[in-house]
Structure formats: structure tokens, C-alpha cells
Write an enzyme that holds these catalytic residues in place. Sequence first.
Site, PDB file in Angstrom:
ATOM      1  N   CYS A   1      40.467  22.250 110.918  1.00 10.98           N
ATOM      2  CA  CYS A   1      42.265  22.320 111.925  1.00 10.98           C
ATOM      3  C   CYS A   1      42.263  21.844 113.506  1.00 10.98           C
ATOM      4  O   CYS A   1      42.268  20.750 114.026  1.00 10.98           O
ATOM      5  CB  CYS A   1      42.414  23.494 111.530  1.00 10.98           C
ATOM      6  N   THR A   2      40.509  22.538 114.347  1.00  3.71           N
ATOM      7  CA  THR A   2      40.055  22.663 115.422  1.00  3.71           C
ATOM      8  C   THR A   2      39.788  21.421 115.381  1.00  3.71           C
ATOM      9  O   THR A   2      39.563  20.416 116.082  1.00  3.71           O
ATOM     10  CB  THR A   2      38.961  23.864 115.747  1.00  3.71           C
TER      11      THR A   2
END
Length: 154
Positions: free
Chosen positions: A44-45
Amino acid sequence: MLSQGDTLPDVTLTGADEAPIRLADFRGKPLVVYFYPKADTPGCTTEAIDFTGLIGDFGALGVPVIAVSKEAPAKLKRFADKHSLAVTLASDGDGSVCEAFGTWVEKSLYGRKYMGIERATFLADVDGKIVRVWPKVKVKGHAAEVLEAVKGLG
């Protein structure tokens, strides 16, 4: 899950700054909405950083990018600050937006079944009609692929 040809639902999210974000307010311009499972996790980062790296290109084309998870606005703010994110992070605290888009699905990890957000991206045109859907997104190269689709809108 919503598909090509569907209209974006008229839903309201909460921004990292706790301000309401109504998708209907974006009519008149194309819009990218992507769903991700959990802030500050590796995939997600990477996805948020990749979209942030291209945010100037999306902006030059007049296309906002909204990233949706179920996490609280305060956590989203910390996530944005920690990684200098320029995408609009939005909270779907009650899960109603995930339900409306069809991204709240049964998942399986090591044989254990649970409910979670399927990583998916939706591109809508100026009328709010979905012109492209990326289900089960693989992060690597995804932001660039979405940008190319945006450029193809004309």
C-alpha cells in the site's frame, strides 16, 4: 464489483483532514479512485508513493486521485505525513463505500478466511461513468498504467 459502464456511486468519504469528500463533487472532470487494504504496509505504501510520484502528471490532465481505505482519518494523516504523499487519502470508516464499489470481499490467508478490501482502481470520465476498472491490482507499474489510461481519455 462495479464495472465499466457503471456510474460512480454518490458516496461521501472522510479525508485525512476530516473534511467530507463527495464523489459527486468531482463530476465534470475525470477521476481516479483506488482502494487499498491498509495504510503503511509495504504494498500500500509503494502504491501510494507511485501515485504521488505521478500526481503532477495527473494534475496536468485535470484528474484527481483519491485513495480509499477503512482506516481512521488520523491514521491516514500520519501515513501521508510519514511518506510525503500527495494523493488524497480518504477514510471509509463504516465500509459503505467499499460495499458500494464491491471491493469488500472475502479473502484467504494461510487457509484462514476473512473480509477485507480488494486492491482495485476505477477510472471515471467527466460524467462519472466508469471507463476502466483494474481489479486485483498488482502494485508494480500500476500507477503508470492508470496514467496512460487517463491520457487515452482524450
